[in-house]
Design a protein around this motif. Structure first.
Motif, PDB file in Angstrom:
ATOM      1  N   ASP A 116       0.810  -1.218   0.000  1.00 31.93           N
ATOM      2  CA  ASP A 116       0.000   0.000   0.000  1.00 31.93           C
ATOM      3  C   ASP A 116       0.843   1.267   0.000  1.00 31.93           C
ATOM      4  OD1 ASP A 116       1.022  -0.176   2.581  1.00 31.93           O
ATOM      5  OD2 ASP A 116      -0.857   0.413   3.558  1.00 31.93           O
ATOM      6  N   TRP A 117       2.141   1.132  -0.240  1.00 32.15           N
ATOM      7  CA  TRP A 117       3.056   2.278  -0.152  1.00 32.15           C
ATOM      8  C   TRP A 117       2.655   3.394  -1.114  1.00 32.15           C
ATOM      9  CZ3 TRP A 117       7.902   3.341  -3.202  1.00 32.15           C
ATOM     10  CH2 TRP A 117       8.708   4.310  -2.580  1.00 32.15           C
ATOM     11  N   LEU A 118       2.524   3.092  -2.384  1.00 30.53           N
ATOM     12  CA  LEU A 118       2.170   4.118  -3.368  1.00 30.53           C
ATOM     13  C   LEU A 118       0.744   4.617  -3.171  1.00 30.53           C
ATOM     14  CD1 LEU A 118       3.864   2.789  -6.626  1.00 30.53           C
ATOM     15  CD2 LEU A 118       4.676   4.572  -5.060  1.00 30.53           C
ATOM     16  N   ALA A 119      -0.137   3.744  -2.706  1.00 23.76           N
ATOM     17  CA  ALA A 119      -1.517   4.174  -2.448  1.00 23.76           C
ATOM     18  C   ALA A 119      -1.544   5.233  -1.353  1.00 23.76           C
ATOM     19  CB  ALA A 119      -2.381   2.973  -2.061  1.00 23.76           C
ATOM     20  N   ARG A 120      -0.757   5.036  -0.304  1.00 20.90           N
ATOM     21  CA  ARG A 120      -0.697   6.021   0.792  1.00 20.90           C
ATOM     22  C   ARG A 120      -0.132   7.338   0.296  1.00 20.90           C
ATOM     23  NH1 ARG A 120      -0.917   3.933   6.335  1.00 20.90           N
ATOM     24  NH2 ARG A 120      -0.132   5.990   6.871  1.00 20.90           N
ATOM     25  N   ILE A 121       0.902   7.252  -0.527  1.00 19.26           N
ATOM     26  CA  ILE A 121       1.521   8.473  -1.049  1.00 19.26           C
ATOM     27  C   ILE A 121       0.548   9.226  -1.948  1.00 19.26           C
ATOM     28  CG2 ILE A 121       3.311   9.320  -2.618  1.00 19.26           C
ATOM     29  CD1 ILE A 121       5.131   7.094  -1.483  1.00 19.26           C
ATOM     30  N   GLY A 122      -0.083   8.519  -2.869  1.00 21.03           N
ATOM     31  CA  GLY A 122      -1.043   9.165  -3.763  1.00 21.03           C
ATOM     32  C   GLY A 122      -2.193   9.796  -3.010  1.00 21.03           C
ATOM     33  N   ALA A 123      -2.689   9.092  -1.987  1.00 18.98           N
ATOM     34  CA  ALA A 123      -3.813   9.613  -1.205  1.00 18.98           C
ATOM     35  C   ALA A 123      -3.412  10.863  -0.433  1.00 18.98           C
ATOM     36  CB  ALA A 123      -4.317   8.542  -0.250  1.00 18.98           C
ATOM     37  N   ALA A 124      -2.204  10.873   0.127  1.00 12.19           N
ATOM     38  CA  ALA A 124      -1.752  12.022   0.915  1.00 12.19           C
ATOM     39  C   ALA A 124      -1.653  13.272   0.057  1.00 12.19           C
ATOM     40  CB  ALA A 124      -0.404  11.714   1.566  1.00 12.19           C
ATOM     41  N   PHE A 125      -1.056  13.146  -1.124  1.00 13.16           N
ATOM     42  CA  PHE A 125      -0.914  14.315  -1.995  1.00 13.16           C
ATOM     43  C   PHE A 125      -2.248  14.705  -2.623  1.00 13.16           C
ATOM     44  CE2 PHE A 125       3.537  13.113  -1.719  1.00 13.16           C
ATOM     45  CZ  PHE A 125       4.166  14.344  -1.685  1.00 13.16           C
ATOM     46  N   GLY A 126      -3.102  13.731  -2.876  1.00 11.01           N
ATOM     47  CA  GLY A 126      -4.412  14.049  -3.425  1.00 11.01           C
ATOM     48  C   GLY A 126      -5.296  14.784  -2.444  1.00 11.01           C
ATOM     49  N   ALA A 127      -5.135  14.469  -1.154  1.00 12.30           N
ATOM     50  CA  ALA A 127      -5.982  15.078  -0.130  1.00 12.30           C
ATOM     51  C   ALA A 127      -5.506  16.455   0.298  1.00 12.30           C
ATOM     52  CB  ALA A 127      -6.048  14.163   1.095  1.00 12.30           C
ATOM     53  N   ASP A 128      -4.229  16.775   0.062  1.00 13.54           N
ATOM     54  CA  ASP A 128      -3.665  18.033   0.543  1.00 13.54           C
ATOM     55  C   ASP A 128      -2.902  18.732  -0.582  1.00 13.54           C
ATOM     56  OD1 ASP A 128      -2.498  20.143   1.831  1.00 13.54           O
ATOM     57  OD2 ASP A 128      -1.471  18.951   3.368  1.00 13.54           O
ATOM     58  N   PRO A 129      -3.551  19.637  -1.284  1.00 11.87           N
ATOM     59  CA  PRO A 129      -2.876  20.345  -2.379  1.00 11.87           C
ATOM     60  C   PRO A 129      -1.679  21.172  -1.917  1.00 11.87           C
ATOM     61  CG  PRO A 129      -5.259  20.633  -2.495  1.00 11.87           C
ATOM     62  CD  PRO A 129      -4.966  20.016  -1.171  1.00 11.87           C
ATOM     63  N   GLY A 130      -1.609  21.505  -0.640  1.00  9.04           N
ATOM     64  CA  GLY A 130      -0.505  22.304  -0.126  1.00  9.04           C
ATOM     65  C   GLY A 130       0.696  21.487   0.301  1.00  9.04           C
ATOM     66  N   LEU A 131       0.601  20.158   0.219  1.00  4.79           N
ATOM     67  CA  LEU A 131       1.700  19.300   0.631  1.00  4.79           C
ATOM     68  C   LEU A 131       2.770  19.277  -0.456  1.00  4.79           C
ATOM     69  CD1 LEU A 131       2.788  17.214   2.708  1.00  4.79           C
ATOM     70  CD2 LEU A 131       1.564  15.448   1.404  1.00  4.79           C
ATOM     71  N   ASP A 132       4.000  19.615  -0.092  1.00  2.00           N
ATOM     72  CA  ASP A 132       5.105  19.624  -1.053  1.00  2.00           C
ATOM     73  C   ASP A 132       5.915  18.338  -1.034  1.00  2.00           C
ATOM     74  OD1 ASP A 132       4.933  22.383  -2.146  1.00  2.00           O
ATOM     75  OD2 ASP A 132       5.297  22.936  -0.056  1.00  2.00           O
ATOM     76  N   ALA A 133       6.088  17.748   0.148  1.00  2.00           N
ATOM     77  CA  ALA A 133       6.887  16.527   0.257  1.00  2.00           C
ATOM     78  C   ALA A 133       6.408  15.695   1.435  1.00  2.00           C
ATOM     79  CB  ALA A 133       8.371  16.859   0.410  1.00  2.00           C
ATOM     80  N   LEU A 134       6.613  14.392   1.316  1.00  2.00           N
ATOM     81  CA  LEU A 134       6.160  13.434   2.327  1.00  2.00           C
ATOM     82  C   LEU A 134       7.274  12.420   2.541  1.00  2.00           C
ATOM     83  CD1 LEU A 134       3.586  12.379   3.955  1.00  2.00           C
ATOM     84  CD2 LEU A 134       3.198  10.890   1.972  1.00  2.00           C
ATOM     85  N   THR A 135       7.524  12.052   3.795  1.00  2.00           N
ATOM     86  CA  THR A 135       8.547  11.063   4.089  1.00  2.00           C
ATOM     87  C   THR A 135       8.101  10.204   5.257  1.00  2.00           C
ATOM     88  OG1 THR A 135      10.946  10.786   4.391  1.00  2.00           O
ATOM     89  CG2 THR A 135       9.861  12.513   5.701  1.00  2.00           C
TER      90      THR A 135
END
Length: 260
Positions: free
Chosen positions: A103-122
């Protein structure tokens, strides 16, 4: 490989996975196999050939990845070349020895999709090739030490090269500032310095991957990585000191005074 045998999920931004590689065919084969099993497949997987003399390039091609070449040795140059080549709205970075859950890519896609102001995630990692008691302690110590130690040094949230993602627009904004041709530094820490002054970077405890504990392969490996960290700090502190970084961050977050 990307999307093979699966229906592309329309939700969320497009994802490009970038993997810098130098003679790591066996580890790369396992990483690519795990990426092929993602519940949300990547839109493209880019393997950066940093001068491989083994079968890494063929492994990548057989798995359906796109191979780009970077003749300048070093992860900073290889990673930057991969980011430059990425077409996705979000660039996802891992290493050949990264072991992402399904589910790694699913979590990443969901995080950026839900928050347009998010620039990076780690997120953190677990060293899967160490004895179990040591693996837990080493993983927790490294994750906490890097997150808080590097965070204090750069006045922000550091991204970790084995497990992070950033918007392509964020990369384009700082691409000219990174030290891509500087050997002997940590590319992820260097990138973190360029993101810190303006980017919204989030640490997600649940965005966890497996990683090889190569830094624990003897005192030489640990000393080399410590030296890279020191060199990265020295390079970026020469541009702006930690004190000035924190002062700028506090001032940026301070509400403007309004006369009534």
């Amino acid at each position: 490989m990307p999307g093979a045998g699966r229906v592309r999920q329309p939700e969320g931004p497009s994802l490009s996975v970038v993997i810098p590689v130098l003679d790591d065919a066996a580890a790369l084969a396992e990483c690519l196999a795990l990426l092929a099993r993602q519940t949300r497949p990547a839109d493209e997987v880019i393997v950066v050939d940093n001068g491989c003399s083994d079968s890494s390039v063929q492994v990548a091609l057989d798995a359906g990845a796109r191979v780009v070449r970077e003749p300048g040795r070093g992860i900073p140059a290889a990673a930057a070349t991969g980011y430059d080549a990425a077409a996705g709205e979000v660039i996802v970075r891992c290493d050949a020895d990264t072991r992402p859950p399904e589910d790694w890519l699913a979590r990443i896609g969901a995080a950026f999709g839900a928050d347009p102001g998010l620039d990076a995630l780690t997120g953190p990692g677990r060293f899967y090739d160490l004895p179990r008691p040591l693996a837990w302690l080493a993983s927790a110590a490294y994750s906490s030490g890097y997150r808080y130690g590097a965070g204090a040094a750069l006045a922000g949230v550091p991204v970790w090269g084995s497990n992070f993602a950033m918007r392509r627009t964020a990369w384009q904004r700082c691409a000219a500032e990174i030290h891509r041709h500087q050997a002997g530094i940590h590319d992820d820490l260097d990138l973190s310095f360029q993101l810190a002054p303006w980017a919204t970077v989030r640490f997600d405890r649940g965005l966890r991957v497996g990683a090889a504990g190569r830094m624990f392969n003897g005192p030489g490996a640990f000393a080399r990585r410590f030296g890279w960290a020191f060199a990265t700090l020295k390079l970026n502190w020469a541009i702006q000191s930690p004190g000035q970084r924190w002062l700028d961050r506090v001032n940026a977050r301070r509400p403007a005074f309004r006369r009534t």
